[in-house]
Design a protein around this motif. Structure first.
Motif, PDB file in Angstrom:
ATOM      1  N   MET A   1       0.850  -1.176   0.000  1.00 41.80           N
ATOM      2  CA  MET A   1       0.000   0.000   0.000  1.00 41.80           C
ATOM      3  C   MET A   1       0.898   1.242   0.000  1.00 41.80           C
ATOM      4  SD  MET A   1      -3.154   0.848   2.579  1.00 41.80           S
ATOM      5  CE  MET A   1      -4.215  -0.442   1.994  1.00 41.80           C
ATOM      6  N   GLN A   2       0.571   2.176  -0.848  1.00 44.00           N
ATOM      7  CA  GLN A   2       1.369   3.396  -0.945  1.00 44.00           C
ATOM      8  C   GLN A   2       0.929   4.414   0.102  1.00 44.00           C
ATOM      9  OE1 GLN A   2       1.110   4.834  -4.935  1.00 44.00           O
ATOM     10  NE2 GLN A   2       2.726   3.459  -5.640  1.00 44.00           N
ATOM     11  N   LEU A   3       1.807   5.363   0.347  1.00 49.84           N
ATOM     12  CA  LEU A   3       1.547   6.370   1.367  1.00 49.84           C
ATOM     13  C   LEU A   3       0.236   7.107   1.120  1.00 49.84           C
ATOM     14  CD1 LEU A   3       2.380   7.911   3.877  1.00 49.84           C
ATOM     15  CD2 LEU A   3       3.760   9.400   2.421  1.00 49.84           C
ATOM     16  N   ILE A   4      -0.017   7.506  -0.089  1.00 49.27           N
ATOM     17  CA  ILE A   4      -1.247   8.249  -0.399  1.00 49.27           C
ATOM     18  C   ILE A   4      -2.485   7.421  -0.070  1.00 49.27           C
ATOM     19  CG2 ILE A   4      -1.418   7.635  -2.847  1.00 49.27           C
ATOM     20  CD1 ILE A   4      -2.123  11.097  -1.402  1.00 49.27           C
ATOM     21  N   GLU A   5      -2.409   6.128  -0.297  1.00 53.72           N
ATOM     22  CA  GLU A   5      -3.539   5.247   0.029  1.00 53.72           C
ATOM     23  C   GLU A   5      -3.728   5.156   1.541  1.00 53.72           C
ATOM     24  OE1 GLU A   5      -3.455   2.056  -3.640  1.00 53.72           O
ATOM     25  OE2 GLU A   5      -1.931   1.904  -2.058  1.00 53.72           O
ATOM     26  N   LEU A   6      -2.633   5.103   2.272  1.00 50.20           N
ATOM     27  CA  LEU A   6      -2.719   5.071   3.733  1.00 50.20           C
ATOM     28  C   LEU A   6      -3.297   6.368   4.285  1.00 50.20           C
ATOM     29  CD1 LEU A   6       0.686   3.370   4.574  1.00 50.20           C
ATOM     30  CD2 LEU A   6      -1.591   2.378   4.813  1.00 50.20           C
ATOM     31  N   VAL A   7      -2.905   7.483   3.695  1.00 58.85           N
ATOM     32  CA  VAL A   7      -3.439   8.780   4.117  1.00 58.85           C
ATOM     33  C   VAL A   7      -4.938   8.835   3.858  1.00 58.85           C
ATOM     34  CG1 VAL A   7      -3.414  11.258   3.646  1.00 58.85           C
ATOM     35  CG2 VAL A   7      -1.257  10.009   3.872  1.00 58.85           C
ATOM     36  N   GLU A   8      -5.360   8.392   2.706  1.00 57.70           N
ATOM     37  CA  GLU A   8      -6.795   8.386   2.377  1.00 57.70           C
ATOM     38  C   GLU A   8      -7.574   7.476   3.319  1.00 57.70           C
ATOM     39  OE1 GLU A   8      -8.475  10.333   0.332  1.00 57.70           O
ATOM     40  OE2 GLU A   8      -6.598  11.359  -0.112  1.00 57.70           O
ATOM     41  N   GLN A   9      -6.989   6.332   3.629  1.00 61.57           N
ATOM     42  CA  GLN A   9      -7.640   5.393   4.541  1.00 61.57           C
ATOM     43  C   GLN A   9      -7.781   6.020   5.929  1.00 61.57           C
ATOM     44  OE1 GLN A   9      -5.406   1.804   5.274  1.00 61.57           O
ATOM     45  NE2 GLN A   9      -7.251   0.649   5.774  1.00 61.57           N
ATOM     46  N   ALA A  10      -6.735   6.667   6.388  1.00 62.75           N
ATOM     47  CA  ALA A  10      -6.780   7.330   7.691  1.00 62.75           C
ATOM     48  C   ALA A  10      -7.789   8.478   7.686  1.00 62.75           C
ATOM     49  CB  ALA A  10      -5.395   7.843   8.066  1.00 62.75           C
ATOM     50  N   ARG A  11      -7.842   9.215   6.610  1.00 64.48           N
ATOM     51  CA  ARG A  11      -8.773  10.340   6.503  1.00 64.48           C
ATOM     52  C   ARG A  11     -10.225   9.865   6.572  1.00 64.48           C
ATOM     53  NH1 ARG A  11      -7.154  13.302   1.715  1.00 64.48           N
ATOM     54  NH2 ARG A  11      -5.667  14.297   3.075  1.00 64.48           N
ATOM     55  N   ALA A  12     -10.503   8.707   6.007  1.00 63.20           N
ATOM     56  CA  ALA A  12     -11.867   8.179   5.955  1.00 63.20           C
ATOM     57  C   ALA A  12     -12.276   7.477   7.257  1.00 63.20           C
ATOM     58  CB  ALA A  12     -11.997   7.204   4.785  1.00 63.20           C
ATOM     59  N   HIS A  13     -11.304   7.165   8.103  1.00 64.52           N
ATOM     60  CA  HIS A  13     -11.601   6.427   9.338  1.00 64.52           C
ATOM     61  C   HIS A  13     -12.374   7.283  10.326  1.00 64.52           C
ATOM     62  CE1 HIS A  13     -11.129   3.643  12.646  1.00 64.52           C
ATOM     63  NE2 HIS A  13     -10.645   4.614  13.390  1.00 64.52           N
ATOM     64  N   ARG A  14     -13.446   6.733  10.866  1.00 61.15           N
ATOM     65  CA  ARG A  14     -14.222   7.410  11.909  1.00 61.15           C
ATOM     66  C   ARG A  14     -13.831   6.770  13.240  1.00 61.15           C
ATOM     67  NH1 ARG A  14     -17.524  11.629  11.180  1.00 61.15           N
ATOM     68  NH2 ARG A  14     -19.156  10.710  12.424  1.00 61.15           N
ATOM     69  N   MET A  15     -13.288   7.573  14.131  1.00 59.49           N
ATOM     70  CA  MET A  15     -12.854   7.039  15.415  1.00 59.49           C
ATOM     71  C   MET A  15     -14.045   6.593  16.248  1.00 59.49           C
ATOM     72  SD  MET A  15      -9.760   9.561  16.565  1.00 59.49           S
ATOM     73  CE  MET A  15      -9.443   8.673  18.058  1.00 59.49           C
ATOM     74  N   THR A  16     -13.877   5.476  16.913  1.00 53.93           N
ATOM     75  CA  THR A  16     -14.904   4.979  17.819  1.00 53.93           C
ATOM     76  C   THR A  16     -14.805   5.745  19.132  1.00 53.93           C
ATOM     77  OG1 THR A  16     -13.475   3.298  18.817  1.00 53.93           O
ATOM     78  CG2 THR A  16     -14.699   2.662  16.814  1.00 53.93           C
ATOM     79  N   PRO A  17     -15.842   5.690  19.952  1.00 55.02           N
ATOM     80  CA  PRO A  17     -15.751   6.335  21.265  1.00 55.02           C
ATOM     81  C   PRO A  17     -14.565   5.807  22.082  1.00 55.02           C
ATOM     82  CG  PRO A  17     -18.025   5.824  20.771  1.00 55.02           C
ATOM     83  CD  PRO A  17     -17.199   5.189  19.684  1.00 55.02           C
ATOM     84  N   LYS A  18     -14.282   4.528  21.990  1.00 54.75           N
ATOM     85  CA  LYS A  18     -13.150   3.954  22.723  1.00 54.75           C
ATOM     86  C   LYS A  18     -11.827   4.526  22.208  1.00 54.75           C
ATOM     87  CE  LYS A  18     -11.264  -0.339  24.435  1.00 54.75           C
ATOM     88  NZ  LYS A  18     -11.459  -1.764  24.582  1.00 54.75           N
ATOM     89  N   GLU A  19     -11.699   4.676  20.896  1.00 54.14           N
ATOM     90  CA  GLU A  19     -10.475   5.264  20.329  1.00 54.14           C
ATOM     91  C   GLU A  19     -10.313   6.716  20.765  1.00 54.14           C
ATOM     92  OE1 GLU A  19      -9.806   2.947  16.104  1.00 54.14           O
ATOM     93  OE2 GLU A  19     -11.436   4.410  16.236  1.00 54.14           O
ATOM     94  N   ARG A  20     -11.421   7.478  20.795  1.00 52.73           N
ATOM     95  CA  ARG A  20     -11.357   8.873  21.244  1.00 52.73           C
ATOM     96  C   ARG A  20     -10.939   8.946  22.709  1.00 52.73           C
ATOM     97  NH1 ARG A  20     -15.793   9.289  17.856  1.00 52.73           N
ATOM     98  NH2 ARG A  20     -17.278   9.125  19.558  1.00 52.73           N
ATOM     99  N   ARG A  21     -11.450   8.035  23.524  1.00 50.70           N
ATOM    100  CA  ARG A  21     -11.081   8.003  24.941  1.00 50.70           C
ATOM    101  C   ARG A  21      -9.594   7.702  25.094  1.00 50.70           C
ATOM    102  NH1 ARG A  21     -10.918   4.409  29.435  1.00 50.70           N
ATOM    103  NH2 ARG A  21     -11.473   5.489  31.322  1.00 50.70           N
ATOM    104  N   GLU A  22      -9.096   6.748  24.328  1.00 53.87           N
ATOM    105  CA  GLU A  22      -7.672   6.418  24.387  1.00 53.87           C
ATOM    106  C   GLU A  22      -6.819   7.601  23.937  1.00 53.87           C
ATOM    107  OE1 GLU A  22      -6.081   3.794  25.725  1.00 53.87           O
ATOM    108  OE2 GLU A  22      -8.076   3.199  26.414  1.00 53.87           O
ATOM    109  N   GLN A  23      -7.308   8.369  22.954  1.00 54.75           N
ATOM    110  CA  GLN A  23      -6.595   9.570  22.523  1.00 54.75           C
ATOM    111  C   GLN A  23      -6.546  10.604  23.645  1.00 54.75           C
ATOM    112  OE1 GLN A  23      -5.038  10.774  19.694  1.00 54.75           O
ATOM    113  NE2 GLN A  23      -5.020   8.700  18.881  1.00 54.75           N
ATOM    114  N   ARG A  24      -7.672  10.786  24.351  1.00 52.70           N
ATOM    115  CA  ARG A  24      -7.704  11.729  25.477  1.00 52.70           C
ATOM    116  C   ARG A  24      -6.726  11.292  26.567  1.00 52.70           C
ATOM    117  NH1 ARG A  24     -13.006  11.753  24.074  1.00 52.70           N
ATOM    118  NH2 ARG A  24     -13.653  10.240  25.617  1.00 52.70           N
TER     119      ARG A  24
END
Length: 60
Positions: A1-24
């Protein structure tokens, strides 16, 4: 997978409440002062109290 594809995948990802909590939690731990005695467990307790969570296993 190329970098641009990874960036697009990350951009499209919707964080779950658990992921947001871990970020906090990560932010809290990263912002601690050099001589802070705050532990990850205590930070989790504070988040639980302020967000109304009972425990991590039941938090989706």
């Amino acid at each position: 997978m190329q970098l641009i594809e990874l960036v697009e995948q990350a951009r499209a990802h919707r964080m779950t409440p658990k992921e947001r909590r871990e970020q906090r939690l990560s932010l809290i731990m990263g912002l601690r002062g050099a001589h802070s005695t705050l532990t990850r467990e205590k930070a989790k307790e504070v988040l639980d109290d302020t967000e109304g969570h009972v425990d991590d296993e039941n938090y989706a």
